[in-house]
Design a protein around this motif. Structure first.
Motif, mmCIF file in Angstrom:
data_model
loop_
_atom_site.group_PDB
_atom_site.id
_atom_site.type_symbol
_atom_site.label_atom_id
_atom_site.label_comp_id
_atom_site.label_asym_id
_atom_site.label_seq_id
_atom_site.Cartn_x
_atom_site.Cartn_y
_atom_site.Cartn_z
ATOM 1 N N HIS A 194 0.831 -1.211 0.000
ATOM 2 C CA HIS A 194 0.000 0.000 0.000
ATOM 3 C C HIS A 194 0.863 1.257 0.000
ATOM 4 O O HIS A 194 0.560 2.231 -0.690
ATOM 5 C CB HIS A 194 -0.931 0.002 1.210
ATOM 6 C CG HIS A 194 -2.120 -0.887 1.059
ATOM 7 N ND1 HIS A 194 -3.101 -0.655 0.128
ATOM 8 C CD2 HIS A 194 -2.471 -2.023 1.706
ATOM 9 C CE1 HIS A 194 -4.018 -1.604 0.206
ATOM 10 N NE2 HIS A 194 -3.652 -2.451 1.154
ATOM 11 N N LYS A 197 2.189 1.822 -3.332
ATOM 12 C CA LYS A 197 1.141 2.294 -4.249
ATOM 13 C C LYS A 197 0.836 3.779 -4.010
ATOM 14 O O LYS A 197 0.670 4.550 -4.956
ATOM 15 C CB LYS A 197 -0.135 1.464 -4.073
ATOM 16 C CG LYS A 197 -1.060 1.546 -5.272
ATOM 17 C CD LYS A 197 -2.309 0.695 -5.103
ATOM 18 C CE LYS A 197 -3.396 1.493 -4.413
ATOM 19 N NZ LYS A 197 -4.581 0.727 -4.061
ATOM 20 N N ALA A 201 1.359 5.703 -7.304
ATOM 21 C CA ALA A 201 0.111 6.057 -7.993
ATOM 22 C C ALA A 201 -0.513 7.338 -7.468
ATOM 23 O O ALA A 201 -1.294 7.982 -8.154
ATOM 24 C CB ALA A 201 -0.886 4.908 -7.876
#
Ligand code: ADP
Ligand code: MG
Length: 256
Positions: A194, A197, A201
Motif C-alpha cells: 500500500h 502504491k 500512484a
C-alpha cells in the motif's frame, strides 16, 4: 532542491543529545527510510519535521523554512504523519476516524456547526471532505469497512485506517513512524504494498522509520542510518547494507 531539506538539525533533551547536526535531503517522489537502534533519535527527528519539537538548524519543505513556524501555518505545506503507537478513536467508525485527518482543511472548522454559516457553505465543504475520505479509503482498500468501529478491525487494518487518515489531507509528504511495528509478516507485506502504491500512484513522497530490514531494503529508494543522534550513513539500500559503520552499529557486527 529536495522536497524536504534538513540541515544541521540538533536537539538536546536536558543533557541527552537526541540529534546532533543531522543533514539530509528527501527528493520528491522517493521512499526515504530512516533506520537505527532504539533511542537513535528517529522519532525525535520526525517530531522536529512535524513541528512538535523546535530544533536548532533548518528544515525546509519545498524551500519554506519550517523551524519556528507557527503550528497553524504548517498544514498548508502538505505534510501528514502517522504515529509509532496507533492513535485512532477506537469506538468511532472508520469514516469518522479518517475525516479527522481532514479537519485542518475545513475552512469552516468549528464554525461549521454554527448557525451563522449558510447551509450550502457547510454542505459544500462537508461533501468535499467526504469525497476526499472516500478516495483515501479506496486508495488503501478500505471501502468495505467504512462503517465499522475501528476497535472491531484487525491490527493491520487499523494501521491502514491511520494511513488513510493521513492521506485524506492530500499530503505531498507522508511521515510514517514504524508503520509495521507489531505486524505479522503478511500484514507487513500488505502494508508495504500500500505504501508503495501511495508513493507511485498517488504521487506522495514518503519518509518512513522502520525496523524491519527486509521491508526497508525492498521498498526504499534511499536509506539513512542514525546512531546516537548522528547520521552514520546514507545511500541506496545496497550501499547502506555494505557500510561497515552500519554493520557494526545496527547489525551488531564486529569490525575485524
Ligand atoms: N520527550 C523527551 N524527553 C526527554 N528525552 C527524550 C524525549 N524523547 C526522546 N528522548 C530521548 O532522546 C533519544 C532519542 O529517542 P527517540 O527519538 O525516541 O529514538 P528512536 O525513535 O530512534 O528509538 C533517547 O535517548 C530518548 O530517551
Ligand atoms: Mg521511535
Amino acid at each position: 532542491m529536495g522536497i524536504l531539506e534538513v540541515t544541521g538539525v540538533s536537539l538536546n533533551f536536558g543533557g541527552v543529545q537526541a540529534l546532533s547536526n543531522v543533514n539530509f535531503t528527501v527528493k520528491k517522489g522517493e521512499i526515504f527510510s530512516i533506520i537505527g537502534p532504539n533511542g537513535a533519535g528517529k522519532t525525535t527527528l520526525l517530531n522536529c519535521i512535524s513541528g512538535r519539537y523546535v530544533p536548532a538548524g533548518s528544515i525546509r519543505m519545498n524551500g519554506v523554512e519550517m523551524v519556528g513556524m507557527k503550528a497553524h501555518a504548517r498544514p498548508g505545506l502538505g505534510i501528514a504523519r502517522t504515529f509509532q503507537n496507533i492513535a485512532l478513536f477506537a469506538q468511532e467508525n472508520v469514516l469518522d476516524n479518517v475525516l479527522v485527518g481532514r479537519n485542518h482543511l475545513l475552512h469552516a472548522g468549528i464554525m461549521s456547526s454554527s448557525l451563522f454559516w449558510t447551509r450550502w457553505g457547510c454542505l459544500g465543504e462537508e461533501a468535499e471532505a467526504n469525497g476526499a475520505a472516500v478516495k483515501a479509503l479506496a486508495a488503501l482498500g478500505l471501502e468495505g469497512v467504512i462503517n465499522r468501529p475501528v476497535a472491531d478491525l484487525p491490527y493491520g487494518v487499523q494501521k491502514r485506517v491511520e494511513l488513510a487518515r493521513a492521506m485524506v489531507a492530500e499530503p505531498k509528504l507522508l511521515l510514517l513512524d514504524e508503520p509495521m511495528a507489531g505486524m505479522t509478516l503478511n500484514e507487513k507485506l500488505e502494508l508495504a504494498g500500500h505504501i508503495q502504491k501511495l508513493n507511485s500512484a498517488h504521487d506522495v513522497t514518503v519518509l518512513m522509520i522502520e525496523h524491519d530490514m527486509g521491508i526497508v531494503m525492498s521498498v526504499s529508494h534511499r536509506v539513512m542510518v542514525l546512531d546516537f543522534g548522528e547520521k552514520i550513513a546514507e545511500g541506496t539500500p545496497g550501499e547502506v547494507m555494505e557500510n561497515t559503520r552500519v554493520r557494526k552499529a545496527y547489525l551488531g557486527e564486529e569490525i575485524s
